[in-house]
Motif scaffolding. Structure first.
Motif, PDB file in Angstrom:
ATOM      1  N   TYR A   1       0.859  -1.194   0.000  1.00  0.00           N
ATOM      2  CA  TYR A   1       0.000   0.000   0.000  1.00  0.00           C
ATOM      3  C   TYR A   1       0.887   1.232   0.000  1.00  0.00           C
ATOM      4  N   ARG A   2       0.587   2.191  -0.880  1.00  0.00           N
ATOM      5  CA  ARG A   2       1.316   3.447  -0.967  1.00  0.00           C
ATOM      6  C   ARG A   2       0.336   4.599  -0.873  1.00  0.00           C
ATOM      7  N   SER A   3       0.684   5.561  -0.004  1.00  0.00           N
ATOM      8  CA  SER A   3      -0.132   6.763   0.117  1.00  0.00           C
ATOM      9  C   SER A   3       0.793   7.920   0.478  1.00  0.00           C
ATOM     10  N   GLY A   4       1.094   8.761  -0.515  1.00  0.00           N
ATOM     11  CA  GLY A   4       2.034   9.853  -0.280  1.00  0.00           C
ATOM     12  C   GLY A   4       3.395   9.298   0.116  1.00  0.00           C
ATOM     13  N   PRO A   5       4.004   9.838   1.165  1.00  0.00           N
ATOM     14  CA  PRO A   5       5.332   9.355   1.567  1.00  0.00           C
ATOM     15  C   PRO A   5       5.285   8.053   2.363  1.00  0.00           C
ATOM     16  N   PHE A   6       4.097   7.643   2.773  1.00  0.00           N
ATOM     17  CA  PHE A   6       3.980   6.460   3.636  1.00  0.00           C
ATOM     18  C   PHE A   6       3.735   5.210   2.802  1.00  0.00           C
ATOM     19  N   PHE A   7       4.331   4.100   3.219  1.00  0.00           N
ATOM     20  CA  PHE A   7       4.061   2.824   2.557  1.00  0.00           C
ATOM     21  C   PHE A   7       4.058   1.703   3.584  1.00  0.00           C
ATOM     22  N   MET A   8       3.323   0.655   3.258  1.00  0.00           N
ATOM     23  CA  MET A   8       3.221  -0.507   4.129  1.00  0.00           C
ATOM     24  C   MET A   8       3.115  -1.749   3.245  1.00  0.00           C
ATOM     25  N   ASP A   9       3.849  -2.802   3.618  1.00  0.00           N
ATOM     26  CA  ASP A   9       3.843  -4.046   2.852  1.00  0.00           C
ATOM     27  C   ASP A   9       3.693  -5.230   3.799  1.00  0.00           C
ATOM     28  N   ALA A  10       3.130  -6.302   3.273  1.00  0.00           N
ATOM     29  CA  ALA A  10       3.009  -7.550   4.024  1.00  0.00           C
ATOM     30  C   ALA A  10       3.353  -8.696   3.080  1.00  0.00           C
ATOM     31  N   SER A  11       3.941  -9.759   3.629  1.00  0.00           N
ATOM     32  CA  SER A  11       4.302 -10.901   2.787  1.00  0.00           C
ATOM     33  C   SER A  11       4.227 -12.193   3.572  1.00  0.00           C
ATOM     34  N   PHE A  12       4.053 -13.265   2.815  1.00  0.00           N
ATOM     35  CA  PHE A  12       4.105 -14.624   3.352  1.00  0.00           C
ATOM     36  C   PHE A  12       5.059 -15.432   2.485  1.00  0.00           C
ATOM     37  N   VAL A  13       6.015 -16.109   3.126  1.00  0.00           N
ATOM     38  CA  VAL A  13       6.995 -16.932   2.427  1.00  0.00           C
ATOM     39  C   VAL A  13       7.004 -18.313   3.064  1.00  0.00           C
ATOM     40  N   GLN A  14       7.007 -19.356   2.233  1.00  0.00           N
ATOM     41  CA  GLN A  14       7.142 -20.716   2.749  1.00  0.00           C
ATOM     42  C   GLN A  14       8.238 -21.445   1.997  1.00  0.00           C
ATOM     43  N   LYS A  15       9.211 -21.947   2.760  1.00  0.00           N
ATOM     44  CA  LYS A  15      10.292 -22.751   2.205  1.00  0.00           C
ATOM     45  C   LYS A  15      10.029 -24.211   2.546  1.00  0.00           C
ATOM     46  N   TYR A  16      10.326 -25.085   1.607  1.00  0.00           N
ATOM     47  CA  TYR A  16      10.058 -26.510   1.792  1.00  0.00           C
ATOM     48  C   TYR A  16      11.239 -27.321   1.303  1.00  0.00           C
ATOM     49  N   ASN A  17      11.593 -28.343   2.075  1.00  0.00           N
ATOM     50  CA  ASN A  17      12.560 -29.313   1.573  1.00  0.00           C
ATOM     51  C   ASN A  17      12.299 -30.662   2.211  1.00  0.00           C
ATOM     52  N   ALA A  18      12.650 -31.725   1.498  1.00  0.00           N
ATOM     53  CA  ALA A  18      12.537 -33.100   1.988  1.00  0.00           C
ATOM     54  C   ALA A  18      13.890 -33.768   1.789  1.00  0.00           C
ATOM     55  N   GLN A  19      14.293 -34.600   2.752  1.00  0.00           N
ATOM     56  CA  GLN A  19      15.615 -35.195   2.678  1.00  0.00           C
ATOM     57  C   GLN A  19      15.689 -36.439   3.553  1.00  0.00           C
ATOM     58  N   ASN A  20      16.725 -37.235   3.333  1.00  0.00           N
ATOM     59  CA  ASN A  20      17.076 -38.305   4.260  1.00  0.00           C
ATOM     60  C   ASN A  20      17.921 -37.710   5.374  1.00  0.00           C
ATOM     61  N   TYR A  21      17.526 -37.963   6.604  1.00  0.00           N
ATOM     62  CA  TYR A  21      18.198 -37.366   7.757  1.00  0.00           C
ATOM     63  C   TYR A  21      18.709 -38.480   8.663  1.00  0.00           C
ATOM     64  N   TYR A  22      19.994 -38.441   8.962  1.00  0.00           N
ATOM     65  CA  TYR A  22      20.623 -39.447   9.822  1.00  0.00           C
ATOM     66  C   TYR A  22      20.862 -38.858  11.201  1.00  0.00           C
ATOM     67  N   MET A  23      20.409 -39.559  12.231  1.00  0.00           N
ATOM     68  CA  MET A  23      20.590 -39.082  13.601  1.00  0.00           C
ATOM     69  C   MET A  23      22.050 -39.054  14.012  1.00  0.00           C
ATOM     70  N   TYR A  24      22.844 -39.939  13.441  1.00  0.00           N
ATOM     71  CA  TYR A  24      24.290 -39.958  13.636  1.00  0.00           C
ATOM     72  C   TYR A  24      24.886 -40.644  12.419  1.00  0.00           C
ATOM     73  N   GLY A  25      26.095 -41.231  12.525  1.00  0.00           N
ATOM     74  CA  GLY A  25      26.800 -41.752  11.368  1.00  0.00           C
ATOM     75  C   GLY A  25      25.961 -42.656  10.493  1.00  0.00           C
ATOM     76  N   ALA A  26      26.006 -42.408   9.167  1.00  0.00           N
ATOM     77  CA  ALA A  26      25.136 -43.118   8.231  1.00  0.00           C
ATOM     78  C   ALA A  26      25.397 -44.619   8.197  1.00  0.00           C
ATOM     79  N   ASN A  27      26.566 -45.072   8.637  1.00  0.00           N
ATOM     80  CA  ASN A  27      26.869 -46.503   8.649  1.00  0.00           C
ATOM     81  C   ASN A  27      26.249 -47.233   9.832  1.00  0.00           C
TER      82      ASN A  27
END
Length: 486
Positions: free
Chosen positions: A438-464
């Motif tokens: 939103y812009r009104s004269g010298p004042f402005f205001m913005d809002a956003s939503f961002v979502q990052k996603y990833n999937a992976q194999n996760y090892y609690m400790y050494g993979a062996n």
């Protein structure tokens, strides 16, 4: 150097072959190209390299400040919500964390370089100075993994690490703890060979990793505007890193343990780090015509000096006969230096009159160029592992903004390839974003939503020594920006 110390250092910036999977979440956090700035910048998924006109470009392409013809102040608080869902050993688990922080604050001052009496000025028209303080990384997260394991145990890892060493020479932060709590015993007649007290019937494992902290950048920048066609800029940034990680692992026998086996044990590890670094950024934007703009920028490595780790670990066991044993390591401290890889980027945007634009940015960063060093250790093996196991990431950001005066609608998408070779793990990342302004004269205001996603194999400790958990992580950012021009 002890194992726990290496675990944190390598996992912290990236990681080696053995520790890679164990610290995959840390690697993702430190390695990814993050979108952090004003709500407008985040609503476009950071695709503003050739657009400019936003204070967030100090941390991305400082030439973007050259677009300014008036001064501006901005404050952009941010809220983070992180959720991790895991699947392991027939069980599904989830955990979540949230955090509210100041996000970003900054100021841009634009100064004309031409005479007010000149109706058609040429050459250098404006010079800008900028300052920002930005939280470019937030490390607040939780991971919970629970499930049955048949044939896998942390004690097997300690056993193999201990083999070849007499009890008096065991590592005070890992194998010595297992020895003192009777999780390890020597083989009769072989004082430097060990057997594990792991139950033959399998164990139930419960693993919780909790991280806290942040990486902030304080940046100073200057830029210039040449004939409203060429914009150049440079910034100098100081990075402040504060990170804390705690790991809690418990293994419990699935059946009644036999003599020489444990009923259960818990392993606790806490590691914290603080460090300061410095980097430079240089960039340009060129307006080919009213429709098309192109850009390029480079970031030097961040040179972290006197990184300081503090750490300790603890093991408590209950054996088959009900006896309980506890051993705590001494407090450890270690100092070292770290260089992150340099970064290069290019972009293009297409403007549709004054209605809106579509912008695309590409970012290249080769994580095999990360480097560790200290006055007391060579880090030869760790640096060789970094060269061999890491690879270059390629990030594409796409963003669009459309004007519905006095409102603006924004959307963006970003994709980053894995910083480690595919035969080790796949840690690609997707990001979606939406925003309103939103812009009104010298004042402005913005809002956003961002979502990052990833999937992976996760090892609690050494993979062996353990099967991977399948881990899905969703991180959501909610941001507001308030500002005014003067």
């Amino acid at each position: 150097m002890n194992y726990s110390k290496i675990l944190f250092i390598i996992g912290g910036i990236l990681f080696s072959t053995v520790l890679l999977s164990q610290n995959a979440q840390d690697a993702l956090r430190y390695s990814s190209t993050n979108t952090a700035g004003s709500a407008r910048f985040m609503g476009l998924s950071g695709a503003m390299g050739s657009v400019g006109g936003d204070i967030s470009t100090i941390n991305f392409n400082p030439a973007g400040l050259g677009i300014y013809k008036s001064s501006e102040y901005i404050l952009a608080p941010r809220y983070l919500y992180n959720k991790a869902e895991s699947s392991y050993g027939g069980y599904s688990s989830s955990d979540r964390r949230d955090n509210f922080n100041y996000g970003m604050a900054g100021l841009v001052s634009a100064m004309p370089l031409f005479s007010q009496h000149d109706p058609n000025p040429t050459g250098w028209k404006y010079m800008q100075f900028g300052f920002s303080f930005n939280r470019i990384d937030n490390y607040r997260s939780d991971i919970l993994i629970q499930g049955d394991s048949y044939g896998g145990s942390k004690v097997f890892e300690w056993r193999d690490q201990a083999n070849g060493n007499l009890p008096n020479n065991l590592n005070l932060f890992s194998t010595n703890l297992a020895w003192e709590t009777y999780l390890l015993d020597t083989v009769n007649g072989y004082p430097n060979q060990y057997v594990a007290a792991t139950p033959a019937g399998g164990v139930y494992q419960s693993y919780n990793s909790r991280t806290e902290g942040y990486k902030n950048e304080m940046s100073f920048a200057f830029s210039g505007n040449y004939n409203d066609r060429l914009f150049i800029g440079a910034s100098l940034s100081w990075s402040f890193l504060n990170y804390f990680s705690s790991v809690y692992l418990k293994e419990t026998a699935l059946e009644n343990p036999a003599p020489g086996e444990f009923d259960n044990f818990t392993y606790i590890e806490e590691i914290g780090t603080r460090g300061n670094g410095i980097n430079g950024k240089f960039g340009l934007i060129y307006i080919i015509n009213p429709i098309i703009r192109i850009s390029g920028a480079i970031h030097t490595p961040t040179w972290y000096y006197r990184m300081t780790d503090t750490y300790f670990s603890k093991v408590e066991s209950q054996m088959y006969d009900g006896q309980v044993y506890t051993k705590t390591s001494p407090s450890g401290r270690y100092e070292y230096n770290m260089n992150t890889p340099f970064k290069a980027m290019g972009g293009m945007s297409i403007f549709i009159q004054k209605m809106g634009f579509i912008s695309v940015d590409y970012i290249y960063q080769d994580y095999s160029q990360a480097y560790l060093k200290s006055n007391t250790d060579s880090f030869y093996e760790e640096n060789e592992n970094i060269k061999n196991d890491f690879t270059a990431t390629h990030t594409m950001r796409v963003g669009t903004e459309w004007r519905l005066q006095p409102f603006f609608v924004r959307a963006g998408y970003a994709f980053t390839t894995s910083p480690v070779k595919e035969e080790i793990n796949d840690i690609t990342q997707n990001q979606f974003s939406f925003g309103l302004g939103y812009r009104s004269g010298p004042f402005f205001m913005d809002a956003s939503f961002v979502q990052k996603y990833n999937a992976q194999n996760y090892y609690m400790y050494g993979a062996n020594y353990v099967s991977p958990a399948y881990l899905e992580t969703k991180t959501s950012f909610y941001s507001l920006s308030f500002g005014f021009k003067f």
